[in-house]
Design a protein around this motif. Structure first.
Motif, PDB file in Angstrom:
ATOM      1  N   ASP A  91      27.921   2.269  -4.238  1.00 40.15           N
ATOM      2  CA  ASP A  91      27.348   3.589  -4.565  1.00 40.15           C
ATOM      3  C   ASP A  91      26.209   3.500  -5.587  1.00 40.15           C
ATOM      4  N   VAL A  92      26.183   2.420  -6.377  1.00 42.68           N
ATOM      5  CA  VAL A  92      25.151   2.330  -7.416  1.00 42.68           C
ATOM      6  C   VAL A  92      24.137   1.212  -7.152  1.00 42.68           C
ATOM      7  N   TRP A  93      24.224   0.565  -5.995  1.00 41.77           N
ATOM      8  CA  TRP A  93      23.284  -0.519  -5.699  1.00 41.77           C
ATOM      9  C   TRP A  93      21.847   0.013  -5.673  1.00 41.77           C
ATOM     10  N   GLY A  94      20.929  -0.899  -5.946  1.00 44.03           N
ATOM     11  CA  GLY A  94      19.512  -0.588  -5.770  1.00 44.03           C
ATOM     12  C   GLY A  94      18.879   0.174  -6.920  1.00 44.03           C
ATOM     13  N   GLN A  95      19.544   0.233  -8.064  1.00 41.11           N
ATOM     14  CA  GLN A  95      18.964   0.928  -9.226  1.00 41.11           C
ATOM     15  C   GLN A  95      18.679  -0.030 -10.375  1.00 41.11           C
TER      16      GLN A  95
END
Ligand SMILES: CC(C)(COP(=O)(O)OP(=O)(O)OC[C@H]1O[C@@H](n2cnc3c(N)ncnc32)[C@H](O)[C@@H]1OP(=O)(O)O)[C@@H](O)C(=O)NCCC(=O)NCCS
Length: 172
Positions: A91-95
């Motif tokens: 859910d928090v990948w790519g930040q």
């Protein structure tokens, strides 16, 4: 020991408190696609995994649960020095949160634990992990086929390493 970064808090594991959040991550095939074990089938597997994390002797390793705004989003650290390991909630990948956490534990590994090198063992298909390591200055050292039997599938490894000298140059 607690580490604070601009967005994150990295702290020691609290096995019972952390069980629901870590199990929710570790039961997901997406999060575990390139891990050394299949997705956790039940809470007991995650409970055992958290107990192992809590039992790491201080002289041998240091691993952290990672929180974003009081919510557990993953883990980063050294189960055994100098081997780096990290896992985050899809859910928090790519930040850039994984990178922020890994950067903090690597910095501490060199500054506090005086590690002569930090290394990582990655599945060659794990593009996000490889990108993260390369952005921190890790370089590939070698590859090996069929290093992990995960469920019924043999997986390969690509090994990365970073020296304190390269780290200092990068942060200079
Ligand atoms: C590996 C992992 C931690 C990366 O998390 P993330 O949140 O995507 O990481 P970041 O946002 O910090 O991004 C890292 C870099 O990878 C890039 N990236 C992310 N997903 C990618 C993909 N599928 N393909 C190629 N690059 C990708 C990002 O763009 C970023 O590069 P940049 O800094 O040049 O923009 C995450 O995918 C994860 O937890 N995976 C499951 C556990 C795992 O595999 N751990 C590693 C075991 S060695």
């Amino acid at each position: 020991m607690t580490i604070r970064t601009p967005r994150l808090v990295l702290r020691p594991v609290r096995p019972e408190d952390d069980l629901p959040a870590m199990h929710r991550i570790m039961r997901q095939p997406r999060a575990m696609a390139y891990w050394s074990t299949p997705p956790h089938a039940n809470e007991d597997e995650t409970r055992e995994w958290l107990a192992n994390m809590a039992d790491i002797p201080a002289a041998l390793g240091e691993d952290f649960i990672v929180e974003l705004e009081d919510r557990v989003i993953g883990k980063a650290g050294f189960y055994r020095f100098p081997d780096l390991g990290y896992l985050f909630d899809p859910d928090v990948w790519g930040q850039g949160l994984a990178r922020e956490a890994v950067e903090a534990v690597v910095a501490r590994g060199f500054a506090v634990h005086r590690l002569p090198r930090v290394q990582a063992d990655v599945d060659p298909r794990n593009k996000a992990s490889i990108r993260l390591l390369e952005r921190l200055g890790f370089v590939e050292t070698h590859r090996q086929a069929r290093t992990w039997l995960v469920g019924e599938e043999w997986c390969d490894s690509v090994y990365f390493a970073l020296t304190p000298e390269a780290w200092d140059q990068r942060t200079a």
